[in-house]
Design a protein around this motif. Structure first.
Motif, PDB file in Angstrom:
ATOM      1  N   PRO A 156       0.354  -1.229  -0.066  1.00 41.28           N
ATOM      2  CA  PRO A 156       0.317   0.097  -0.344  1.00 41.28           C
ATOM      3  C   PRO A 156       0.881   1.022   0.076  1.00 41.28           C
ATOM      4  CG  PRO A 156      -1.196  -1.480   1.519  1.00 41.28           C
ATOM      5  CD  PRO A 156       0.338  -2.515   0.983  1.00 41.28           C
ATOM      6  N   LEU A 157       1.947   1.503   1.117  1.00 40.17           N
ATOM      7  CA  LEU A 157       2.840   2.759   0.373  1.00 40.17           C
ATOM      8  C   LEU A 157       3.851   2.916  -0.504  1.00 40.17           C
ATOM      9  CD1 LEU A 157       4.127   4.993   2.456  1.00 40.17           C
ATOM     10  CD2 LEU A 157       6.249   2.978   3.194  1.00 40.17           C
ATOM     11  N   GLY A 173      14.527  17.032  -3.509  1.00 41.31           N
ATOM     12  CA  GLY A 173      14.716  17.704  -2.048  1.00 41.31           C
ATOM     13  C   GLY A 173      13.314  18.648  -1.782  1.00 41.31           C
ATOM     14  N   THR A 174      12.611  18.965  -2.595  1.00 39.06           N
ATOM     15  CA  THR A 174      11.795  19.652  -1.930  1.00 39.06           C
ATOM     16  C   THR A 174      10.296  18.583  -1.465  1.00 39.06           C
ATOM     17  OG1 THR A 174      11.324  21.131  -4.021  1.00 39.06           O
ATOM     18  CG2 THR A 174       9.634  20.998  -2.737  1.00 39.06           C
ATOM     19  N   PRO A 175      10.350  17.165  -1.412  1.00 41.02           N
ATOM     20  CA  PRO A 175       9.420  16.709  -0.759  1.00 41.02           C
ATOM     21  C   PRO A 175      10.361  16.327   0.799  1.00 41.02           C
ATOM     22  CG  PRO A 175       9.586  15.849  -2.589  1.00 41.02           C
ATOM     23  CD  PRO A 175      11.044  16.524  -3.019  1.00 41.02           C
ATOM     24  N   GLY A 186       9.162  17.062   4.639  1.00 43.35           N
ATOM     25  CA  GLY A 186       8.759  16.322   4.990  1.00 43.35           C
ATOM     26  C   GLY A 186       7.823  15.351   4.895  1.00 43.35           C
ATOM     27  N   THR A 187       7.796  15.160   3.020  1.00 45.28           N
ATOM     28  CA  THR A 187       7.106  14.438   2.447  1.00 45.28           C
ATOM     29  C   THR A 187       7.285  12.994   1.968  1.00 45.28           C
ATOM     30  OG1 THR A 187       5.416  16.420   1.657  1.00 45.28           O
ATOM     31  CG2 THR A 187       5.664  14.414   1.207  1.00 45.28           C
ATOM     32  N   THR A 188       7.319  12.285   2.742  1.00 44.64           N
ATOM     33  CA  THR A 188       8.181  10.715   2.246  1.00 44.64           C
ATOM     34  C   THR A 188       7.792  10.508   1.218  1.00 44.64           C
ATOM     35  OG1 THR A 188       7.321   9.862   4.440  1.00 44.64           O
ATOM     36  CG2 THR A 188       9.517  11.359   4.005  1.00 44.64           C
ATOM     37  N   ALA A 202      10.225   9.259  -5.546  1.00 43.55           N
ATOM     38  CA  ALA A 202      12.253  10.019  -5.536  1.00 43.55           C
ATOM     39  C   ALA A 202      12.079   9.576  -3.693  1.00 43.55           C
ATOM     40  CB  ALA A 202      12.316  11.034  -5.687  1.00 43.55           C
ATOM     41  N   PRO A 203      11.577   9.972  -2.700  1.00 44.78           N
ATOM     42  CA  PRO A 203      11.821  10.146  -1.056  1.00 44.78           C
ATOM     43  C   PRO A 203      11.975   8.542  -0.975  1.00 44.78           C
ATOM     44  CG  PRO A 203      10.260  11.669  -1.857  1.00 44.78           C
ATOM     45  CD  PRO A 203      10.414  11.110  -2.939  1.00 44.78           C
TER      46      PRO A 203
END
Length: 569
Positions: free
Chosen positions: A59-60, A221-223, A227-229, A233-234
Motif C-alpha cells: 500500500p505504501l 529535495g523538495t519533498p 517532510g513529505t516522504t 523519489a523519497p
C-alpha cells in the motif's frame, strides 16, 4: 567542402571517440543498466518480475506512485495557469516592461526548489505571513503548504519558467497573417486565443509542460525538506539508505521513475505527431501587438504584479530568513541580523571549498567531453557519431537519485588505486555524478559554438601545413572559447545546486558541498537562518554565473559578426 582526411578514419578522432564512449559507458550506461538489471534479478541471479509485483502489492508503494503522478500532474497544470497568461500578455499586448516581466519570470529557475521550500512555509504555511494576515483580516486561512499541496505549490512556482520560455518563443514565431485572417472572420478575445493562437503555439507549450512533469516527478529535495516522504523519489532514497543496496524495491522505484520520464517525453512528441504547425512568415510578421485600453492596462498590470509577487516570494522569503534574528508566528521577522552569514563563513568554509572543487572539476570534464563530442559530430565522418550526442544527452532523462544508486551499486567494493579508499566513499564519485548529470548543458554550448565556426578556417590552416591537432589547438579552440566558457559556467552553477545525487553520495560531513549543507541546516529550526544564508549565497553564485555565461556568449557572437560581414562582402 570537406576537411582533408575525411575520406578515411584518422586514428586521433577514433581514439577520442573511444575515450568519450568509454566515459559515458562506464559512468552513465553501465550504472543505469545496473539499476535495471537489479530490478529484474532475484537473489539467485535469475530473471524475475516479482519485485514489481511486491512493489504494487505494498500500500505504501502504491500510495507513493500515485502521489508522484498527482503532484507532477497538478504542478504542470498550476505552472500552466501561471505561465500561459504571462506569456500571452507580454507577447500579444504592447505595454511597458514586457521584457523585464519575462526576465523576472525566469528568475525562479536560479533558486533550487528545496532552498525556497522552508521560506515558503514561513510565508504561506499554516502560521505563515499570508495566513496570519488572512486570519486577522477575514477570519480564515488557506492550506497552501499542507501535505502534497505544499509540494505542488513549491514545484509549480519553481518550474513554470520552462513553459514560459518555450511558449514565448512559440508565440513570437506565429504568422501574424493567420491571426489577422481569423480576426477578419469574426474571431475575438478568448475565442481567437483558443482556436488560432494557442493551437499554433502548442509545440512550445507541450515541450515546456513535459519538462515540468519530468522535473517534478523526479525531484527529491523538495519533498524531503517539506517532510513529505510518501512519494517515489523519497521512497527510493529511504529504501537504499535504510534497507541497503541489496533492497530490490529501491531499484524498482528507480526503473519506474526512468520509465515515466521517458514516457512523458515520448507522449509530448506523440501528441504533436502528424500535425503541421509551420507558418510562412516569422520575425517581424509575428503576432501583432495590440495596445491596451486604460482599464485593460490596470487589470493586466495588476494581475502580472500579483503573479510576480507570488513567483518571487521564495527569493524574498529566503533573503528575509537569512537576515532574521527571530521569525515565528509573525508576518515579518521580529529583528534582523548578519549573524547567520558570519556563521556560514566560519562554519561552512569547507562546504564552499568542496563546492568549488567538485563543480569546477566536473565542469572542466564536461567542457572537454562536450568539445570532443561536438568536433566528432560536426567535423568527422565517424560511423554512428550521432550516438555520442544521444548518449550524452540521455543524462537529462535520468533522475539524479537513480544515477547515484547506479553508481553506488556498480562501483561498490572498487578501490581508488594506490589509496586503499573505496571509490564510493570518496568525493571523486560526487564529482563524477556532477559531470555526468551536467554534461548535456556543456555539450549544447560547445555544439553551438562549433556550428558558428566556418570550416574554411580549418581548411586554410591545414592547407598551410598544420596538422589536425595543431589546427584544433590554434584555430578551433580559440574560436570556440566563448561557447566553451559559457558551457563551463552553466555546468558549474547547475551542479552547485544539485541535491538528488549529492544526498545519496555524501558519506561524511567533511565531503558535503553547499547543496547538502543547506539541506542539513534546514532540518532543524535553529539551523534555518544559516541554511537560508547559504542558500542566498548559492542563488547569488547561480545568478552571477548565468549572467557571465550570457555575457560570454554575446561577446563571442559579437566578435564573429564582423568576420561574417567581411566574408559576405
Amino acid at each position: 567542402m570537406n576537411l582533408p582526411g575525411h575520406s578515411r578514419l584518422p586514428a586521433g578522432p577514433v581514439l577520442a571517440a573511444l575515450l568519450v564512449l568509454g566515459f559515458l559507458a562506464l559512468f552513465l550506461a553501465v550504472p543505469v543498466g545496473t539499476v535495471f538489471y537489479s530490478a529484474f534479478v532475484n537473489a539467485d541471479g535469475g530473471f524475475t518480475i516479482g519485485h514489481f509485483g511486491a512493489f504494487f502489492n505494498q500500500p505504501l508503494m502504491l500510495e507513493a506512485f500515485f502521489n508522484s503522478l498527482y503532484v507532477a500532474g497538478w504542478s504542470a497544470l498550476l505552472a500552466s495557469l501561471i505561465a500561459v497568461p504571462l506569456a500571452y500578455f507580454t507577447v500579444r499586448f504592447d505595454f511597458r516592461g514586457a521584457l523585464i516581466i519575462q526576465t523576472l519570470g525566469v528568475l525562479p529557475l536560479i533558486m533550487p526548489p528545496f532552498v525556497g521550500a522552508v521560506a515558503m512555509q514561513l510565508i504561506f504555511g499554516r502560521s505563515g505571513s499570508v495566513n496570519l494576515l488572512l486570519n486577522d483580516w477575514f477570519g480564515f486561512t488557506i492550506p497552501f503548504m499542507e501535505g502534497l499541496n505544499g509540494v505542488i505549490f513549491v514545484e509549480a512556482l519553481h518550474y513554470f519558467p520552462f513553459i514560459l520560455m518555450n511558449l514565448v518563443v512559440a508565440l513570437r514565431n506565429i504568422d501574424g497573417a493567420m491571426e489577422e485572417a481569423a480576426f477578419n472572420l469574426g474571431a475575438r478575445g478568448f475565442r481567437l486565443f483558443r482556436r488560432v493562437i494557442f493551437p499554433l503555439a502548442l509545440p512550445g507549450y507541450v515541450a515546456g509542460t513535459s519538462l515540468v512533469f519530468v522535473k517534478v516527478f523526479d525531484d527529491l529535495g523538495t519533498p524531503l525538506v517539506l517532510g513529505t516522504t510518501n512519494m517515489l523519489a523519497p521512497q527510493a532514497y529511504l529504501r537504499i539508505t535504510q534497507v541497503g543496496l541489496e533492497d530490490p524495491l529501491g531499484y524498482v522505484i528507480s526503473v519506474i521513475m526512468i520509465a515515466f520520464s521517458i514516457l512523458a517525453l515520448w507522449l509530448s512528441a506523440r501528441v504533436l505527431k502528424g500535425r503541421d504547425y509551420s507558418t510562412l512568415q516569422k520575425g517581424g510578421n509575428s503576432i501583432q501587438k495590440r495596445k491596451l485600453r486604460p482599464a485593460e492596462s490596470v487589470l493586466a498590470y495588476g494581475w502580472i504584479i500579483l503573479v510576480l509577487l507570488l513567483v518571487l516570494s521564495p527569493h524574498m522569503g529566503v533573503l528575509l530568513l537569512s537576515l532574521a534574528s527571530v521569525w515565528s508566528f509573525a508576518p515579518l521577522p521580529d529583528g534582523y541580523t548578519l549573524a547567520h552569514y558570519s556563521a556560514v563563513f566560519s562554519e561552512s568554509q569547507g562546504m564552499i571549498a568542496n563546492t568549488l572543487l567538485y563543480c569546477g572539476l566536473a565542469a572542466g570534464v564536461d567542457v572537454i567531453l562536450g568539445t570532443a563530442i561536438a568536433y566528432l559530430m560536426l567535423r568527422t565522418r565517424l560511423p554512428a557519431r550521432q550516438w555520442l550526442d544521444f548518449l550524452a544527452s540521455a543524462a537529462l532523462a535520468i533522475p539524479g537519485i537513480v544515477l547515484a544508486i547506479g553508481l553506488l551499486r556498480t562501483f561498490r567494493g572498487v578501490e581508488i588505486p594506490g589509496t586503499g579508499t573505496l571509490l564510493t566513499s570518496s568525493w571523486i564519485i560526487i564529482m563524477i555524478a556532477y559531470s555526468v548529470r551536467r554534461l548535456p548543458y556543456a555539450l549544447r554550448s560547445c555544439v553551438a559554438a562549433l556550428q558558428q565556426i566556418n570550416v574554411s578556417l580549418e581548411e586554410a590552416a591545414q592547407s598551410l601545413g598544420a596538422t589536425r591537432m595543431r589546427t584544433i589547438r590554434r584555430v578551433v579552440v580559440p574560436l570556440m572559447a566563448g561557447g566553451m566558457l559559457a558551457g563551463f559556467v552553466t555546468s558549474f552553477v547547475t551542479a552547485a545546486v544539485e541535491l538528488s545525487a549529492t544526498i545519496m553520495l555524501v558519506t561524511k560531513d567533511s565531503q558535503a558541498p553547499m547543496s547538502y549543507g543547506i539541506y542539513l541546516y534546514m532540518q532543524s529550526a535553529a539551523g534555518r537562518g544559516p541554511g537560508a544564508a547559504l542558500g542566498v549565497l548559492a542563488v547569488a553564485a547561480v545568478a552571477i554565473g548565468t549572467y557571465v555565461s550570457h555575457l560570454l556568449v554575446e561577446r563571442a557572437q559579437s566578435r564573429q559578426r564582423p568576420a561574417r560581414h567581411d566574408e559576405t562582402a
